[in-house]
Design an enzyme around this catalytic site. Structure first.
Site, PDB file in Angstrom:
ATOM      1  N   ASP A  81       5.725   0.116  -9.857  1.00  0.00           N
ATOM      2  CA  ASP A  81       4.535  -0.368 -10.527  1.00  0.00           C
ATOM      3  C   ASP A  81       3.230   0.685  -9.999  1.00  0.00           C
ATOM      4  O   ASP A  81       1.987   0.603 -11.485  1.00  0.00           O
ATOM      5  CB  ASP A  81       4.093  -1.408  -9.362  1.00  0.00           C
ATOM      6  CG  ASP A  81       4.786  -2.521  -9.816  1.00  0.00           C
ATOM      7  OD1 ASP A  81       5.561  -2.315 -10.958  1.00  0.00           O
ATOM      8  OD2 ASP A  81       4.882  -3.707  -8.831  1.00  0.00           O
ATOM      9  N   GLY A  82       3.351   1.652  -9.180  1.00  0.00           N
ATOM     10  CA  GLY A  82       2.725   2.871  -8.937  1.00  0.00           C
ATOM     11  C   GLY A  82       2.182   3.788 -10.362  1.00  0.00           C
ATOM     12  O   GLY A  82       0.967   3.404 -10.799  1.00  0.00           O
ATOM     13  N   ASP A 129      -7.141  -4.611  -7.413  1.00  0.00           N
ATOM     14  CA  ASP A 129      -7.635  -5.011  -6.281  1.00  0.00           C
ATOM     15  C   ASP A 129      -8.440  -3.590  -6.174  1.00  0.00           C
ATOM     16  O   ASP A 129      -8.346  -2.790  -6.910  1.00  0.00           O
ATOM     17  CB  ASP A 129      -7.310  -4.983  -4.895  1.00  0.00           C
ATOM     18  CG  ASP A 129      -5.840  -4.116  -4.814  1.00  0.00           C
ATOM     19  OD1 ASP A 129      -6.487  -2.841  -4.782  1.00  0.00           O
ATOM     20  OD2 ASP A 129      -5.067  -4.483  -3.918  1.00  0.00           O
ATOM     21  N   THR A 151      -0.166  -9.784  -4.727  1.00  0.00           N
ATOM     22  CA  THR A 151       1.266  -9.484  -4.286  1.00  0.00           C
ATOM     23  C   THR A 151       0.951  -8.288  -3.436  1.00  0.00           C
ATOM     24  O   THR A 151       1.912  -7.503  -3.283  1.00  0.00           O
ATOM     25  CB  THR A 151       2.559  -9.709  -4.904  1.00  0.00           C
ATOM     26  OG1 THR A 151       2.018  -9.118  -6.595  1.00  0.00           O
ATOM     27  CG2 THR A 151       2.341 -11.369  -5.446  1.00  0.00           C
ATOM     28  N   ALA A 152       0.035  -7.119  -3.672  1.00  0.00           N
ATOM     29  CA  ALA A 152      -0.511  -5.858  -3.335  1.00  0.00           C
ATOM     30  C   ALA A 152      -0.897  -5.735  -1.401  1.00  0.00           C
ATOM     31  O   ALA A 152      -0.189  -6.630  -0.840  1.00  0.00           O
ATOM     32  CB  ALA A 152      -0.835  -5.647  -4.418  1.00  0.00           C
ATOM     33  N   TYR A 153      -1.602  -5.046  -1.547  1.00  0.00           N
ATOM     34  CA  TYR A 153      -2.264  -4.802  -0.177  1.00  0.00           C
ATOM     35  C   TYR A 153      -2.815  -5.965   0.518  1.00  0.00           C
ATOM     36  O   TYR A 153      -2.595  -6.704   1.146  1.00  0.00           O
ATOM     37  CB  TYR A 153      -3.087  -3.978  -1.124  1.00  0.00           C
ATOM     38  CG  TYR A 153      -4.244  -3.234   0.396  1.00  0.00           C
ATOM     39  CD1 TYR A 153      -3.262  -3.986   2.511  1.00  0.00           C
ATOM     40  CD2 TYR A 153      -4.931  -2.127   0.474  1.00  0.00           C
ATOM     41  CE1 TYR A 153      -4.027  -3.025   3.271  1.00  0.00           C
ATOM     42  CE2 TYR A 153      -5.687  -1.767   1.916  1.00  0.00           C
ATOM     43  CZ  TYR A 153      -4.679  -2.060   2.926  1.00  0.00           C
ATOM     44  OH  TYR A 153      -5.029  -1.381   4.705  1.00  0.00           O
TER      45      TYR A 153
END
Length: 274
Positions: free
Chosen positions: A68-69, A142, A182-184
């Site tokens: 994903d990164g 984000d 669904t991240a930070y």
């Protein structure tokens, strides 16, 4: 679907499996007379090298071999015109939902025009200081205003559409898209939002007041975060303003025909597993 004449390959070079798969794709695409451009950071032979910004301009499709990164590093540079096919070479990702065994069949489907896209909303942010714009940024997941490794932001105010919203004492603030839910944002208590929904998420990081909770805003809202009192050493100054709003162009992700977003959630979060 528009015909794909040029494919950009972005390869996580520290993963041998990604390099091997990239070489397979190079040969397969060459036999079908599809032009290939390689991310210059991969340092692989076999095709012309381009920066990620150049790939976003020249390619009709970008294939990301990594996680994903790696995909996020590409997504912030592309617009809706260029679809991204993400192939995960580790655990299943929220964004890279195609696994290694499915990569070649999926590439064949995309080249043949037999695929569907998810249009994911983006964020556009700008930093204002003393009335001047000091930087502009684009994000798929984000925008995070936080201390990082330097110092903690202690106080800041938030306005929405020019109207006072709240004053916070917290370690930071996250403005997230549904894709970024669904991240930070999730790790600090934010809600999970289906990625095709059009909303903005406002999630405080470790707020000092219990009543400061995550909030869901309409996608057209302009969120302005003003930095108040802060500890010494922070890169943001008192009075700095970070404005975040919906980006002009979404990101187009190739949808996996083999699993739904709910399948990915169950796999990543262990839902339904005893």
């Amino acid at each position: 679907m528009a015909r794909i004449r040029t494919v950009g390959l972005v390869v996580k070079r520290d993963r041998p499996r990604a390099v091997r798969l990239a070489r397979r794709m190079l040969g397969w695409l060459a036999r079908r007379r599809v032009r290939v451009l390689l991310d210059a950071e991969a340092h692989l032979p076999g095709a012309p090298a381009r920066t990620k910004d150049e790939l976003a301009r020249e390619a009709d499709l970008i294939v990301v071999l990594g996680g994903d990164g790696t995909l996020l590093s590409v997504a912030r540079r592309t617009d809706a015109r260029v679809p991204i096919l993400g192939v995960n070479l580790g655990e299943l990702g929220f964004l890279t939902a195609v696994v290694e065994a499915e990569a070649m069949p999926m590439l064949a489907r995309v080249i043949a025009g037999r695929y569907e896209l998810d249009r994911r909303m983006t964020l556009a942010a700008r930093l204002e200081r003393a009335g001047r714009i000091r930087g502009r940024f684009r994000a798929l997941n984000d925008v995070v205003v936080t201390h990082g490794a330097v110092a903690r932001i202690v106080e800041f105010g938030v306005a929405v559409e020019g109207l006072p919203f709240a004053a916070y004492r917290a370690d930071g603030m996250i403005v997230a898209t549904p894709t970024g839910s669904t991240a930070y944002s999730l790790s600090v208590g934010g809600p999970i939002v289906e990625p095709t929904v059009q909303v903005l998420l406002l999630t405080p990081i470790s707020p000092h007041t219990l009543s400061n909770r995550p909030v869901v805003l309409r996608p057209s809202a302009a969120v302005r975060i003003t930095i108040g009192r802060r500890e010494e050493g922070t890169r943001l100054a008192a009075g700095d303003v970070i404005e975040v709003r919906q980006g002009r162009s979404p990101v187009s992700l190739v949808r996996s025909p083999d699993r739904t977003y709910y399948d990915v959630l169950r796999s990543k979060l262990g839902w339904g597993v005893r």
